[in-house]
Design a protein around this motif. Structure first.
Motif, PDB file in Angstrom:
ATOM      1  N   SER A  99      10.972   2.918 -11.781  1.00 29.73           N
ATOM      2  CA  SER A  99       9.788   2.234 -11.335  1.00 29.73           C
ATOM      3  C   SER A  99      10.279   1.217 -10.206  1.00 29.73           C
ATOM      4  CB  SER A  99       9.001   1.384 -12.429  1.00 29.73           C
ATOM      5  OG  SER A  99       9.861   0.380 -12.722  1.00 29.73           O
ATOM      6  N   LYS A 120      13.321  10.416  -8.753  1.00 33.08           N
ATOM      7  CA  LYS A 120      12.324  10.432  -9.789  1.00 33.08           C
ATOM      8  C   LYS A 120      12.451  11.669 -10.594  1.00 33.08           C
ATOM      9  CE  LYS A 120       7.263  10.142 -10.341  1.00 33.08           C
ATOM     10  NZ  LYS A 120       6.203   9.962  -9.739  1.00 33.08           N
ATOM     11  N   ASN A 122       3.176   3.324  -4.110  1.00 29.66           N
ATOM     12  CA  ASN A 122       2.506   4.724  -4.699  1.00 29.66           C
ATOM     13  C   ASN A 122       3.032   5.864  -4.350  1.00 29.66           C
ATOM     14  OD1 ASN A 122       0.659   4.258  -2.952  1.00 29.66           O
ATOM     15  ND2 ASN A 122      -0.870   4.464  -4.564  1.00 29.66           N
ATOM     16  N   LYS A 123       3.493   5.686  -3.052  1.00 28.42           N
ATOM     17  CA  LYS A 123       3.953   6.954  -2.185  1.00 28.42           C
ATOM     18  C   LYS A 123       5.357   7.051  -1.765  1.00 28.42           C
ATOM     19  CE  LYS A 123      -0.382   6.565   0.485  1.00 28.42           C
ATOM     20  NZ  LYS A 123      -1.012   6.240   1.755  1.00 28.42           N
ATOM     21  N   GLU A 158       0.775  -1.290  -0.030  1.00 29.00           N
ATOM     22  CA  GLU A 158       0.001  -0.027   0.197  1.00 29.00           C
ATOM     23  C   GLU A 158       0.956   1.263  -0.077  1.00 29.00           C
ATOM     24  OE1 GLU A 158       0.221  -1.547   4.365  1.00 29.00           O
ATOM     25  OE2 GLU A 158      -0.067  -2.184   2.238  1.00 29.00           O
TER      26      GLU A 158
END
Length: 464
Positions: free
Chosen positions: A444, A433, A407-408, A404
């Protein structure tokens, strides 16, 4: 003076000069045409008189007197003089007036056959006419009353037309100029509403393909650059003020407590070690904030050159080994394992176009994270290459990332729940990034909690 008034004034003056030039030319050519036509008429009149009075090789002046009494004068203020070749006056239609004719004029007419001249009170034409054995000199002068009246009428008409035209030109020029500069006025009004607080999302209308539209487009580009600069400044100030507060407060508190009373040598050493750790933490945070600010700059600020990725990774591996060198001889040093997925046939397959300094920051942060979270203090790097890009994977066998949270992790100052005990500020991956995006690449992550994490970086061979 405003631009629209300058345009209207320039337009009116230019048009006035043009119209005035045309009017002067029209009046001049009309005057020349009147003069030539009237002189031709006088010459015809003189030849007709000479033809009438010569009959049977004699000059019949009585016939001319009789015609003069019985007919109206065709010309206004007409004067008729007839001389023989000896310059004796044979006839004159003037009464009670002394007649003086220049001998030079008579000689000229006799020699050249004709003479025409414009004088103040009209035009004069003289001809030397010969029929058979008889010759006469006929001089006719007259004032072109109607011709000059027509010229005066034409002059008044042209003056009135120019005055009316100038008035219309000023009015038309003003509306023409106002419509022309209306986009500029609109641009000025829009610019007045823009300030440092509303730069974001604000722009001016830039429709069309003319210079004003180009100005608007360039102004929008400038606004975007200013907005990016303000956002960068706000982000840096906000992040710095928020993150620097904690280590500084810790250092100040420890020093205040230490100075409150005498301490033992061991306590001083422990406090100094703690302060040193906080100072190193503060240094790392400052470097991270500077790198974050640098990575947010526009790519036009950086110089891009050919960079060989394998050599850069070897250099960063050596720097990581120095940073994480063992404290004691029994401690295990860091290990960087670099391997190729396939053997390159040419050096160009391992080269990408980028900024070497930023790429060093990118891979240093990825390798540093791998060592910090790796259980065996090792990082595994694999290099693969394709037609248009090169792929680098950095893998560790550390604590991993919770699904979870995947993506943070690229958000500034975000740290995973299982990474709170490890020293860091959550800036490294956000910097990575931004650097990758600056090079128009892709980054990624894939991870299994408790087993390890793999970061995949794809960089194009050629920056476009």
């Amino acid at each position: 003076m405003k631009i629209k008034y300058k345009i209207a004034l320039s337009y009116a003056i230019s048009a006035f000069v043009l119209l005035n030039t045309f009017a002067i030319l029209a009046y001049y050519f009309s005057a020349q045409s009147r003069q030539a036509e009237y002189l031709e008429r006088l010459e015809y009149r003189a030849r007709s008189i000479a033809n009438v009075i010569i009959e049977d090789d004699k000059v019949k002046i009585d016939l001319l007197r009789k015609l003069d009494k019985t007919t109206f004068q065709d010309l206004y203020k007409e004067t008729i003089l007839v001389y023989n070749p000896s310059y004796d006056l044979l006839y004159a239609n003037l009464k009670d007036t002394a007649i003086r004719t220049s001998r030079y004029l008579l000689d000229y007419i006799k020699k050249n056959g004709e003479f025409s001249h414009e004088k103040a009170n009209g035009e004069l034409v003289g001809v030397y006419y010969t029929e058979g054995s008889v010759s006469v000199i006929v001089i006719v002068s007259s004032f072109d009353k109607y011709g000059f009246q027509n010229l005066q009428n034409l002059k008044r008409i042209l003056i009135i037309e120019i005055i009316v035209a100038v008035i219309l030109l000023v009015v038309i020029g003003y509306f023409f100029a106002r419509n022309m500069v209306q986009p500029i006025d609109k641009l000025v009004r829009q610019v007045k509403t823009i300030n440092a607080n509303n730069l974001q999302g604000n722009s001016v209308d830039a429709k069309g393909k003319d210079e004003i539209a180009q100005l608007g487009a360039n102004f929008n580009t400038m606004l975007q650059r200013l907005s990016d600069a303000f956002d960068l400044q706000k982000s840096f100030v906000s992040n710095a003020s928020h993150e620097l507060r904690t280590p500084l407060s810790a250092i100040i508190s420890q020093l205040q407590v230490t100075l409150s009373k005498e301490r033992t040598k061991e306590v001083y050493q422990d406090i100094l070690a703690s302060v040193l750790e906080d100072a190193e933490n503060l240094s790392d945070l400052s470097n991270g904030l500077l790198q974050l600010a640098q990575s947010e700059l526009n790519q036009q600020k950086f110089i891009f050159n050919k960079v060989r990725i394998d050599e850069l990774l070897l250099e960063m591996g050596n720097l990581i080994r120095l940073k994480h060198s063992p404290v004691s001889e029994n401690s295990r040093g860091p290990k960087v394992d670099i391997r190729f997925i396939k053997v390159p046939e040419q050096d160009t397959e391992l080269i990408c176009e980028g900024n070497e300094s930023l790429l060093k920051v990118l891979f240093f942060n990825l390798l540093d994270n791998a060592f910090k979270f790796s259980k065996d203090n090792a990082a595994h790097v694999s290099i693969d290459f394709f037609t248009h890009n090169i792929q680098i994977q950095v893998t560790d066998n550390g604590i991993g990332i919770l699904p979870e949270e995947l993506n943070k992790i690229f958000e500034p100052f975000y740290r995973g729940a299982n990474a709170q005990k490890t020293r860091g500020h959550g800036l490294g991956l956000s910097i990575c990034k931004k650097i990758v995006l600056l090079h128009k690449g892709h980054i990624s992550v894939s991870s299994v909690a408790g087993k390890g994490t793999t970061f995949t970086v794809i960089l194009p061979h050629t920056y476009q």
